[in-house]
Design a protein around this motif. Structure first.
Motif, PDB file in Angstrom:
ATOM      1  N   VAL A  17       0.826  -1.211   0.000  1.00  0.00           N
ATOM      2  CA  VAL A  17       0.000   0.000   0.000  1.00  0.00           C
ATOM      3  C   VAL A  17       0.861   1.262   0.000  1.00  0.00           C
ATOM      4  O   VAL A  17       0.521   2.253  -0.650  1.00  0.00           O
ATOM      5  N   LEU A  18       1.965   1.250   0.723  1.00  0.00           N
ATOM      6  CA  LEU A  18       2.910   2.367   0.733  1.00  0.00           C
ATOM      7  C   LEU A  18       4.264   1.852   0.258  1.00  0.00           C
ATOM      8  O   LEU A  18       4.750   0.830   0.755  1.00  0.00           O
ATOM      9  N   LYS A  19       4.884   2.586  -0.685  1.00  0.00           N
ATOM     10  CA  LYS A  19       6.063   2.072  -1.385  1.00  0.00           C
ATOM     11  C   LYS A  19       7.248   3.039  -1.263  1.00  0.00           C
ATOM     12  O   LYS A  19       7.606   3.741  -2.195  1.00  0.00           O
ATOM     13  N   GLY A  20       7.820   3.098  -0.075  1.00  0.00           N
ATOM     14  CA  GLY A  20       9.011   3.917   0.103  1.00  0.00           C
ATOM     15  C   GLY A  20       8.722   5.392   0.251  1.00  0.00           C
ATOM     16  O   GLY A  20       9.359   6.225  -0.412  1.00  0.00           O
ATOM     17  N   ILE A  21       7.781   5.747   1.129  1.00  0.00           N
ATOM     18  CA  ILE A  21       7.401   7.149   1.354  1.00  0.00           C
ATOM     19  C   ILE A  21       8.488   7.850   2.154  1.00  0.00           C
ATOM     20  O   ILE A  21       8.991   7.318   3.149  1.00  0.00           O
ATOM     21  N   GLN A  22       8.818   9.075   1.737  1.00  0.00           N
ATOM     22  CA  GLN A  22       9.862   9.818   2.424  1.00  0.00           C
ATOM     23  C   GLN A  22       9.561  11.318   2.373  1.00  0.00           C
ATOM     24  O   GLN A  22       9.433  11.893   1.300  1.00  0.00           O
ATOM     25  N   PHE A  23       9.402  11.941   3.559  1.00  0.00           N
ATOM     26  CA  PHE A  23       9.214  13.393   3.646  1.00  0.00           C
ATOM     27  C   PHE A  23       9.375  13.819   5.100  1.00  0.00           C
ATOM     28  O   PHE A  23       9.479  12.983   6.003  1.00  0.00           O
ATOM     29  N   SER A  24       9.404  15.110   5.331  1.00  0.00           N
ATOM     30  CA  SER A  24       9.496  15.638   6.696  1.00  0.00           C
ATOM     31  C   SER A  24       8.587  16.860   6.826  1.00  0.00           C
ATOM     32  O   SER A  24       8.263  17.518   5.835  1.00  0.00           O
ATOM     33  N   VAL A  25       8.185  17.126   8.057  1.00  0.00           N
ATOM     34  CA  VAL A  25       7.323  18.276   8.350  1.00  0.00           C
ATOM     35  C   VAL A  25       7.918  18.999   9.544  1.00  0.00           C
ATOM     36  O   VAL A  25       8.194  18.382  10.580  1.00  0.00           O
ATOM     37  N   GLU A  26       8.109  20.302   9.391  1.00  0.00           N
ATOM     38  CA  GLU A  26       8.688  21.100  10.464  1.00  0.00           C
ATOM     39  C   GLU A  26       7.613  21.565  11.445  1.00  0.00           C
ATOM     40  O   GLU A  26       6.410  21.535  11.160  1.00  0.00           O
ATOM     41  N   LYS A  27       8.055  22.036  12.597  1.00  0.00           N
ATOM     42  CA  LYS A  27       7.140  22.565  13.611  1.00  0.00           C
ATOM     43  C   LYS A  27       6.326  23.724  13.047  1.00  0.00           C
ATOM     44  O   LYS A  27       6.864  24.625  12.412  1.00  0.00           O
ATOM     45  N   GLY A  28       5.011  23.676  13.253  1.00  0.00           N
ATOM     46  CA  GLY A  28       4.137  24.753  12.814  1.00  0.00           C
ATOM     47  C   GLY A  28       3.704  24.676  11.367  1.00  0.00           C
ATOM     48  O   GLY A  28       2.914  25.502  10.911  1.00  0.00           O
ATOM     49  N   GLU A  29       4.188  23.672  10.623  1.00  0.00           N
ATOM     50  CA  GLU A  29       3.768  23.516   9.225  1.00  0.00           C
ATOM     51  C   GLU A  29       2.401  22.851   9.134  1.00  0.00           C
ATOM     52  O   GLU A  29       1.981  22.106  10.031  1.00  0.00           O
ATOM     53  N   ILE A  30       1.708  23.095   8.019  1.00  0.00           N
ATOM     54  CA  ILE A  30       0.460  22.414   7.700  1.00  0.00           C
ATOM     55  C   ILE A  30       0.696  21.627   6.423  1.00  0.00           C
ATOM     56  O   ILE A  30       0.792  22.196   5.342  1.00  0.00           O
ATOM     57  N   CYS A  31       0.813  20.325   6.569  1.00  0.00           N
ATOM     58  CA  CYS A  31       1.094  19.443   5.429  1.00  0.00           C
ATOM     59  C   CYS A  31      -0.217  18.819   4.956  1.00  0.00           C
ATOM     60  O   CYS A  31      -0.906  18.145   5.736  1.00  0.00           O
ATOM     61  N   VAL A  32      -0.572  19.043   3.701  1.00  0.00           N
ATOM     62  CA  VAL A  32      -1.797  18.503   3.132  1.00  0.00           C
ATOM     63  C   VAL A  32      -1.466  17.279   2.282  1.00  0.00           C
ATOM     64  O   VAL A  32      -0.600  17.339   1.403  1.00  0.00           O
ATOM     65  N   LEU A  33      -2.146  16.172   2.556  1.00  0.00           N
ATOM     66  CA  LEU A  33      -1.996  14.945   1.781  1.00  0.00           C
ATOM     67  C   LEU A  33      -3.157  14.822   0.808  1.00  0.00           C
ATOM     68  O   LEU A  33      -4.321  14.792   1.230  1.00  0.00           O
ATOM     69  N   PHE A  34      -2.828  14.767  -0.467  1.00  0.00           N
ATOM     70  CA  PHE A  34      -3.803  14.611  -1.540  1.00  0.00           C
ATOM     71  C   PHE A  34      -3.630  13.244  -2.186  1.00  0.00           C
ATOM     72  O   PHE A  34      -2.573  12.620  -2.087  1.00  0.00           O
ATOM     73  N   GLY A  35      -4.650  12.857  -2.927  1.00  0.00           N
ATOM     74  CA  GLY A  35      -4.521  11.662  -3.738  1.00  0.00           C
ATOM     75  C   GLY A  35      -5.868  10.999  -3.950  1.00  0.00           C
ATOM     76  O   GLY A  35      -6.791  11.169  -3.149  1.00  0.00           O
ATOM     77  N   PRO A  36      -6.011  10.238  -5.037  1.00  0.00           N
ATOM     78  CA  PRO A  36      -7.271   9.539  -5.296  1.00  0.00           C
ATOM     79  C   PRO A  36      -7.508   8.447  -4.264  1.00  0.00           C
ATOM     80  O   PRO A  36      -6.603   8.069  -3.511  1.00  0.00           O
TER      81      PRO A  36
END
Length: 244
Positions: free
Chosen positions: A21-40
């Motif tokens: 289902v997940l194939k090598g996901i890699q990212f980071s989120v800093e303090k106070g950020e708003i990270c939006v996840l999109f996708g079908p």
């Protein structure tokens, strides 16, 4: 790093029935950020959110929360970290119908500490005021609109002072004006240093809140970057998604 995902993979099933289902996901989120996840549908967003919330474990890779690696934590450690650091706001509010708005906000604290003291009551009232519901503390969920119930859910998620808030389709079924109100609350929370990850299908809502955008397809990141990607998408697939 405040929140970091390193080569995260998640599979279900075994042998020939195994599905990655997940194939090598890699990212980071800093303090106070708003990270939006999109996708079908089926892109892996919900699975990823469950892993971020320590409700599920990855098959491999590492999730760092507040600098702590979590993959080898036992259940007690994961539960403690989740309870102390993570708040959840879901599409369906899951408010207790027999409780007032105030008592719904107090619920996470009551589950861990029992009967609330005066300081806890004051904190709950402050949170209701922060989401514009100071005058509705004695109302039960069936006496509130859908948008008001969602704001109670946000106040409840804040009761334990989480460092990270996770939202799963927080504005689904809300009208445009109420969606704007929820977006404004999310922006204000970012200003207090709370890191937020938001799963949504609603492009206009995402435009209002996102500082970082991640677009997933079939368990992989297709596009990732700042909110500028709403204006200048880097891939055809993300551009097409924004036009739907």
């Amino acid at each position: 790093m405040f929140l970091e995902i390193n080569n995260l993979k998640k599979s279900f099933g075994t042998g020939e029935s195994r599905v990655e289902v997940l194939k090598g996901i890699q990212f980071s989120v800093e303090k106070g950020e708003i990270c939006v996840l999109f996708g079908p549908s089926g892109s892996g967003k919900s699975t990823l959110l469950n892993i971020l919330g320590l409700l599920d474990k990855p098959s491999s890779g590492e999730l760092y929360l507040l600098g702590q690696p979590t993959s080898r934590m036992d259940d007690a450690g994961r539960t403690a970290l989740r309870g102390n650091s993570i708040g959840f706001v879901f599409q369906f509010h899951h408010l207790i119908q027999a409780f007032t708005a105030l008592n719904n906000v107090l619920m996470p604290l009551m589950l861990t500490h029992g009967k609330p003291d005066k300081q806890a009551l004051e904190r709950a009232r402050e949170l209701l005021a922060a989401v514009g519901l100071e005058q509705f503390s004695d109302r039960k969920p069936n006496e509130l609109s859908g948008g008001q119930q969602q704001r109670v859910a946000i106040a409840r998620a804040l009761m334990m002072d989480p460092a990270i808030l996770l939202f799963d389709e927080p504005t689904a079924a809300l009208d445009p004006e109420i969606t704007k109100e929820v977006a404004e609350i999310i922006r204000k929370l970012a200003g207090t240093g709370i890191t937020q990850v938001v799963v949504t299908h609603e492009v206009e809502f995402a435009r209002r809140v996102a500082t970082q955008v991640i677009y997933l397809e079939q368990g992989q990141i297709v596009e990732m970057g700042s909110a500028q990607h709403f204006v200048e998408p880097q891939t055809v697939r993300f551009a097409e998604f924004l036009q739907h």
